[in-house]
Design a protein around this motif. Sequence first.
Motif: not given
Length: 408
Positions: A121-122, A165-167, A184-185, A210-211
């Motif tokens: 989801t976005a 770079g990564e991420g 939020h989700g 998300r993280d």
Amino acid sequence: MDAAFTAEQHEIRRTLRELLARAAGPGAIPTAVGTAEGYEPVLWRRLARELGLPGLALAEEYGGAGCTATELALACEETGRALLPSPLLATAALAAPLIAALGTPEQRAALLPRIAEGALTAALAVPGGSLATALGLTGDNRDGAWAGGGRAGGIQARRSGGGDGEGGGGWRLYGQAERVLDGHGAGLLLVAAHTGGYPRSRTLLFLVPRDTAGLVRTRLTALDETRPLARVELRDTPATLLGADDTADTADALAAVGRTAAAILAAEAVGTAASALERTVEYVKTREQFGRAVGSFQAVKHRLADLYVRVEAARSAAYHAAREPEAGPLALAQALEAARITTGEAVQLHGGIGFTWEHEAHRYLKRAAGDELLFGPVHRLRDHAAQRAGLFAPARMPLAAAPGAGVR
């Protein structure tokens, strides 16, 4: 207009209505909104895998159904009838079209198939809580004022000097966005941020998973609990630019997506208004006053007839806008107004019980009011549409009528 639908479009509507009648509805809302996601994840996966809702308007090469905005609008009309809490609008009507329009081939291949199958989801995060202006619905989104204007506030982006770079993608974001729909989700955030400093300031879109480190999301208390909103804080957060370079015309892409999203949201608002009206008609048939059904009084019949005409006119406008997105903002204004008036009348015609927490009528009223707060107000939608159409351009004065004309 010719509003005839194909057999496939009728089947989408019928199947979804039957499923939601069994698995959703106003009575299921407290349980759904009480989850961490703000919606029922099991039902969402079912809608994605069995009906393919998130991928209805995505190309087949990305796992979508290859349909148009019309099919997505019809689906959203049914979710609006059920007041379904879901990430469908934020994901399929806002985020996915932006990724398809601005993303690199690699980004589209990595993200869109996951969106189509319901695994990702976005949400679109814009600073200042100005989603309607960012989408070009209630104002010009080219001056960048809605995103902080390159001065203080807003969300700022700078190159990290670390390459791709990564991420990280070589960018860092700092700032915050308010009232982010489903923010939020969501598994992925599309963040609108300024870069280039004030003299060369421009707004670009960035991908933030998300993280990601430095990302803080807080669910907010909203008038309409079926539309979860969040505050998104970015504290030197790594991000990846959406697209191959920083020359993309983000404002044009946001406005184009905004017009189509307006048509889809208009159809959803029509579904909300129609369901509220149908439930009210059923109620006044059985509620008795002075020894007869309330619905038998002529004054009540006239009010209901006026509401029916208003809802059907808004439905016609929404269907037209689904085929002609340029009409999206005006259709949205008409649908939001119809939803606000119809749901307000529904509460009134239900009498005292309509004001109680135990009754569903107030949920429809909150959905209508919440949507207008998020995507309106109606008068600004109409005003900006009129400005774009040049209706208020100063008229040229005929030469013969000009001051001093004919004087030697």
